[in-house]
Scaffold this motif. Structure first.
Motif, short mmCIF file in Angstrom:
data_model
loop_
_atom_site.label_atom_id
_atom_site.label_comp_id
_atom_site.label_asym_id
_atom_site.label_seq_id
_atom_site.Cartn_x
_atom_site.Cartn_y
_atom_site.Cartn_z
N GLU A 89 0.89 -1.21 0.00
CA GLU A 89 0.03 0.02 0.10
C GLU A 89 0.91 1.27 0.03
O GLU A 89 2.14 1.11 0.59
CB GLU A 89 -1.15 0.17 1.19
CG GLU A 89 -1.79 -0.94 1.52
CD GLU A 89 -3.03 -1.11 0.38
OE1 GLU A 89 -3.31 -0.15 -0.12
OE2 GLU A 89 -3.46 -2.23 0.01
N PRO A 90 0.36 2.35 -0.62
CA PRO A 90 1.40 3.55 -0.36
C PRO A 90 1.67 3.92 0.97
O PRO A 90 0.76 3.86 1.70
CB PRO A 90 0.20 4.66 -1.18
CG PRO A 90 -0.62 3.85 -1.84
CD PRO A 90 -0.82 2.58 -1.23
N LEU A 91 2.74 4.27 1.32
CA LEU A 91 3.44 4.70 2.65
C LEU A 91 2.82 6.19 2.84
O LEU A 91 3.09 7.11 2.06
CB LEU A 91 4.71 4.65 2.61
CG LEU A 91 5.19 3.28 3.17
CD1 LEU A 91 4.80 2.27 2.08
CD2 LEU A 91 6.95 3.22 3.20
N PRO A 92 2.39 6.38 3.93
CA PRO A 92 2.17 7.90 4.25
C PRO A 92 3.35 8.53 4.18
O PRO A 92 4.35 8.53 4.58
CB PRO A 92 1.57 7.91 5.90
CG PRO A 92 1.09 6.44 6.07
CD PRO A 92 2.12 5.57 5.08
N PRO A 129 6.40 12.03 -2.72
CA PRO A 129 6.35 10.86 -3.41
C PRO A 129 5.01 10.54 -4.33
O PRO A 129 3.92 10.60 -3.48
CB PRO A 129 7.00 9.79 -3.01
CG PRO A 129 6.47 10.20 -1.47
CD PRO A 129 6.51 11.69 -1.28
N GLU A 130 4.88 10.41 -5.57
CA GLU A 130 3.56 9.96 -6.24
C GLU A 130 3.67 8.67 -6.25
O GLU A 130 4.57 7.95 -7.02
CB GLU A 130 3.24 10.53 -7.41
CG GLU A 130 3.29 12.12 -7.34
CD GLU A 130 3.14 12.82 -8.75
OE1 GLU A 130 3.07 12.28 -9.66
OE2 GLU A 130 3.02 14.18 -8.86
N TRP A 131 2.62 7.78 -5.77
CA TRP A 131 2.49 6.37 -5.85
C TRP A 131 1.63 5.85 -6.95
O TRP A 131 0.52 6.67 -7.21
CB TRP A 131 2.09 5.95 -4.70
CG TRP A 131 2.81 6.18 -3.41
CD1 TRP A 131 3.01 7.07 -2.60
CD2 TRP A 131 3.90 4.92 -3.03
NE1 TRP A 131 4.05 6.76 -1.78
CE2 TRP A 131 4.53 5.52 -1.90
CE3 TRP A 131 4.09 3.72 -3.24
CZ2 TRP A 131 5.51 4.71 -1.26
CZ3 TRP A 131 5.09 3.05 -2.68
CH2 TRP A 131 5.73 3.64 -1.71
N SER A 132 2.02 4.84 -7.53
CA SER A 132 1.09 3.97 -8.49
C SER A 132 0.87 2.54 -8.51
O SER A 132 2.00 2.11 -7.94
CB SER A 132 1.51 4.58 -9.97
OG SER A 132 2.82 4.14 -10.28
#
Length: 324
Positions: A89-92, A129-132
């Motif tokens: 999952e994307p990290l905070p 940071p941008e997560w995908s």
């Protein structure tokens, strides 16, 4: 006992089809690379040509303190198209940012570079940071004209680490025993390893010795074989208990830290990693120092609540720290 220990290897099952997992990834922002490269180059005094950012220490730091990171990709600091962080999952942002800022502040700690460091820190704060989502084929490989498998490049580091973490999530019980053994994952230069934790105790001649079972995981190819192999080797890691520690001049030693997460309330997951560091006795300096990509010095600055051992502490009395 040695006669019972043999290496083994695993190959992807062609009948099972490709092994694909959807992972969340982020890249190393182009803006970061420009700002940080300019900062780090300010104090470059080596005769060797500028080799780029020491991002592997940052990677070690993030794997140590950021819950949820599965792996870090190589070459991401030089190519913004290469995935840098892999996670379920994307990290905070408030977990990744403090570690990143601590690493930036340590790039050029000299007083004459403090103003430049503050400018870069301000720029980093403004870029998240941008997560995908990325479908990662963990069995992906091409075949050379000679018929030899050519695994996708990122798998050499990514696949052993993911396998180590997956195995660390469950206990192991040896045949004929009634006690579970748990392992921790350690990222290596080439692959990963599993170390049983906590260490086992063995008493001989009135002295307690400590050891852990060890499993090494690496990815290999075989000439003219169209599929790659994951090699698994087994052995014992012996822990130094005599005081003080002695390391021959010019030699080094591995130091593994069982670190509590600085933000333990952010995750309920069990700790799956040990953090690898390296120490070495420098003949020219006449003293021991942390070497390579050891993140422990930055962790000490990041987590101001706990006290982490100095290198002198470990050398003087390793038994005290081994017992926790």
């Amino acid at each position: 006992m040695h006669s019972l220990i043999t290496p083994c290897a695993y190959e992807p099952d062609p009948d099972a089809g490709p092994w694909v997992e959807d992972l969340h990834v982020t890249t190393f922002a182009e803006q970061w690379r420009t700002e940080l490269t300019d900062l780090f180059a300010l104090g470059w005094r080596s005769r060797e040509p500028f080799a780029g950012l020491p991002v592997r220490k940052l990677d070690s730091l993030l794997r140590a303190v950021a819950p949820g990171i599965l792996a870090t990709g190589r070459g991401a600091a030089a190519d913004s198209s290469v995935p840098w962080l892999y996670a379920r999952e994307p990290l905070p942002h408030d977990i990744v940012l403090p570690a990143f800022m601590s690493w930036v502040a340590a790039l050029r700690p000299e007083s004459e570079h403090q103003a430049a460091t503050r400018r870069v820190l301000d720029a980093v704060r403004r870029t998240e940071p941008e997560w995908s989502t990325c479908a990662v084929e963990l069995s992906g490989a091409d075949v050379s004209p000679g018929g030899t498998a050519s695994p996708h490049r990122r798998l050499y580091a990514l696949l052993p680490e993911l396998l180590a973490l997956r195995l660390a999530e469950r206990p192991f019980r040896a045949e004929g025993t009634h006690t579970d053994m748990w392992f921790r994952a350690v990222r290596l230069e080439h692959g990963a390893e599993l170390v049983s934790w906590p260490p086992q105790r063995f008493r001989k001649n009135g002295v307690d010795h400590r050891y852990s079972a060890r499993l090494g995981i690496t990815l290999h190819t075989v000439p003219f074989c169209p599929s790659f192999r994951v090699h698994v080797s087994s052995g014992i890691r012996r822990w130094v208990t005599r005081s003080p520690i002695w390391v021959p001049a010019g030699r080094g030693a591995t130091v593994l830290f069982d670190l509590p997460l600085p933000w333990q309330e952010e995750t309920e997951s069990r700790r799956l990693r040990l953090v690898g560091n390296a120490m070495k006795f420098s003949v020219s300096d006449g003293r021991y120092s942390w070497r390579g990509h050891s993140p422990v010095e930055i962790i000490d600055d990041l987590d101001i609540v706990r006290r982490y051992p100095k290198l002198e502490d470990l050398i003087a009395d390793p038994r005290a720290w081994l017992a926790g």
